[in-house]
Scaffold this active site. Structure first.
Site, PDB file in Angstrom:
ATOM      1  N   GLU A   1       0.431  -0.883   0.096  1.00 55.58           N
ATOM      2  CA  GLU A   1      -0.276  -0.137   0.063  1.00 55.58           C
ATOM      3  C   GLU A   1       0.688   1.122  -0.232  1.00 55.58           C
ATOM      4  O   GLU A   1       0.386   2.190  -0.639  1.00 55.58           O
ATOM      5  CB  GLU A   1      -0.358   0.214   0.815  1.00 55.58           C
ATOM      6  CG  GLU A   1      -1.320   1.419   1.412  1.00 55.58           C
ATOM      7  CD  GLU A   1      -1.997   1.124   2.831  1.00 55.58           C
ATOM      8  OE1 GLU A   1      -3.544   1.646   2.613  1.00 55.58           O
ATOM      9  OE2 GLU A   1      -1.994   1.337   4.180  1.00 55.58           O
TER      10      GLU A   1
ATOM     11  N   ARG B   1       6.319   9.978   8.037  1.00 57.75           N
ATOM     12  CA  ARG B   1       6.794   9.467   6.602  1.00 57.75           C
ATOM     13  C   ARG B   1       5.970  10.556   5.320  1.00 57.75           C
ATOM     14  O   ARG B   1       6.986   9.796   4.247  1.00 57.75           O
ATOM     15  CB  ARG B   1       6.008   8.658   6.424  1.00 57.75           C
ATOM     16  CG  ARG B   1       6.437   7.026   7.837  1.00 57.75           C
ATOM     17  CD  ARG B   1       7.809   6.264   7.377  1.00 57.75           C
ATOM     18  NE  ARG B   1       8.181   6.034   8.301  1.00 57.75           N
ATOM     19  CZ  ARG B   1       7.913   3.751   8.845  1.00 57.75           C
ATOM     20  NH1 ARG B   1       7.357   3.701   7.292  1.00 57.75           N
ATOM     21  NH2 ARG B   1       8.718   3.167   8.776  1.00 57.75           N
TER      22      ARG B   1
ATOM     23  N   HIS C   1       0.990   5.868  10.430  1.00 57.46           N
ATOM     24  CA  HIS C   1       0.944   6.544   9.075  1.00 57.46           C
ATOM     25  C   HIS C   1      -1.168   7.104   9.280  1.00 57.46           C
ATOM     26  O   HIS C   1      -1.620   6.353  10.712  1.00 57.46           O
ATOM     27  CB  HIS C   1       0.277   5.228   8.048  1.00 57.46           C
ATOM     28  CG  HIS C   1       1.658   4.928   7.702  1.00 57.46           C
ATOM     29  ND1 HIS C   1       1.809   3.670   7.188  1.00 57.46           N
ATOM     30  CD2 HIS C   1       2.234   5.727   6.850  1.00 57.46           C
ATOM     31  CE1 HIS C   1       2.972   3.712   6.711  1.00 57.46           C
ATOM     32  NE2 HIS C   1       3.279   4.775   7.047  1.00 57.46           N
TER      33      HIS C   1
ATOM     34  N   CYS D   1      -1.884  -1.809   4.500  1.00 58.15           N
ATOM     35  CA  CYS D   1      -1.200  -2.023   3.463  1.00 58.15           C
ATOM     36  C   CYS D   1      -0.642  -3.182   3.427  1.00 58.15           C
ATOM     37  O   CYS D   1      -0.103  -2.631   2.024  1.00 58.15           O
ATOM     38  CB  CYS D   1       0.182  -1.725   4.862  1.00 58.15           C
ATOM     39  SG  CYS D   1      -0.154  -3.199   6.866  1.00 58.15           S
TER      40      CYS D   1
HETATM   41  C1  CIR Z   1       7.043   0.788   7.712  1.00 57.90           C
HETATM   42  O1  CIR Z   1       7.303   0.679   8.928  1.00 57.90           O
HETATM   43  O2  CIR Z   1       6.906   1.215   7.001  1.00 57.90           O
HETATM   44  C2  CIR Z   1       6.632  -0.900   7.759  1.00 57.90           C
HETATM   45  N1  CIR Z   1       7.065  -1.256   9.285  1.00 57.90           N
HETATM   46  C3  CIR Z   1       5.540  -1.007   8.104  1.00 57.90           C
HETATM   47  C4  CIR Z   1       4.129  -0.119   7.406  1.00 57.90           C
HETATM   48  C5  CIR Z   1       2.880  -0.306   7.360  1.00 57.90           C
HETATM   49  N2  CIR Z   1       2.537  -0.086   6.423  1.00 57.90           N
HETATM   50  C6  CIR Z   1       1.299   0.370   6.209  1.00 57.90           C
HETATM   51  O3  CIR Z   1       0.692   0.662   8.010  1.00 57.90           O
HETATM   52  N3  CIR Z   1       0.420   1.459   5.515  1.00 57.90           N
END
Ligand code: CIR
Length: 254
Positions: free
Chosen positions: A65, A130, A160, A247
């Protein structure tokens, strides 16, 4: 037809990025099996699933995602906030290019797809650690020609935007208001997650069904009391990597 791109769990998932969680060992085989059940649930709900192979050297690549924003007219490959994740877009762009023209965000923009909550032709974008202002501005510039509006949302305390709020249909948003500034969300019915389940606001809407993690029974009961159709899926291993249910797929019409 509703289509989901997913990607198998990387065997290196234990080296994933972590922001709010402390490191806990992830059982890779169990994570993979839970991910297959997630794909199976999408299929059961009528979604065509395009399941890509793992990216062995990219620990977080299962979280597709974050790598793209897909609308009917175009797919925008993001420049993710975590540097370790930026090359995840390469193989995904190849697959997405079969379905949409592709655009690329450029430095200094950063944006993670998990920060984008689309409701009709409005995209709410979390100003998270981010996603920066350039990322939000580039997204707005890419989408303005197609009549989409991009609105920034202030947030704190979670990774997020969609860790703290998700659109669940019927003009309603499931939300943890201690993380998300709801002033941009006027006009929607805001359904607060139970205080005992602060992480439960990440939900995936497929047609009229709301998918949430199995670990949030009180949220399930709250939604069912209000007449929502809810399905749960066990995502306990990838929750350790700060993943939820949105995600792990990129959903679009194809
Ligand atoms: C991160 O920190 O980027 C990954 N460990 C987790 C990303 C989760 N992504 C989301 O909820 N869209």
């Amino acid at each position: 037809m509703l289509t989901a791109i997913t990607r198998a769990v990387s065997s290196s998932i234990n080296a994933c990025e972590l922001t709010f969680h402390l490191q806990q060992p992830i059982d890779v085989a169990r994570a993979a099996s839970q991910h297959r059940s997630y794909e199976e649930l999408l299929r059961e709900l009528g979604v065509r699933v395009i399941s890509l192979p793992e990216e062995r050297d990219l620990p977080d690549a299962v979280f597709v995602e974050d790598a793209a924003i897909v609308v009917d007219e175009v797919a925008i490959m993001t420049r993710m906030g975590a540097e370790s994740r930026r090359t995840e877009i390469e193989s995904l762009a190849r697959t997405l290019s079969e379905y949409r023209p592709i655009k690329y965000m450029e430095a200094p923009a950063t944006l993670d797809g998990g920060d984008v909550m689309r409701i009709g032709r409005t995209l709410f974008v979390g100003a998270s650690s981010r996603t920066n202002t350039d990322g939000i501005d580039q997204l707005r510039d890419f989408l303005a020609p197609y009549g989409y509006e991009v609105k920034a949302v202030e947030m704190r305390g979670c990774l997020h935007l969609k860790s703290g709020c998700s659109y669940i249909g019927r003009n309603s948003i499931l939300i943890n208001r201690s993380w998300i500034d709801a002033t941009q969300l006027e006009g929607f019915e805001l359904i607060e997650v139970p205080a005992t389940e602060p992480n439960a606001a990440n939900a995936l809407l497929i047609d009229d069904t709301v998918i949430i993690p199995a670990s949030f029974p009180e949220t399930k009961a709250t939604l069912e009391e209000r007449g929502f159709s809810v399905r749960v899926v066990d995502v306990s291993e990838l929750q350790k990597a700060e993943g939820g249910v949105t995600c792990k797929s990129l959903i679009f019409n194809a």
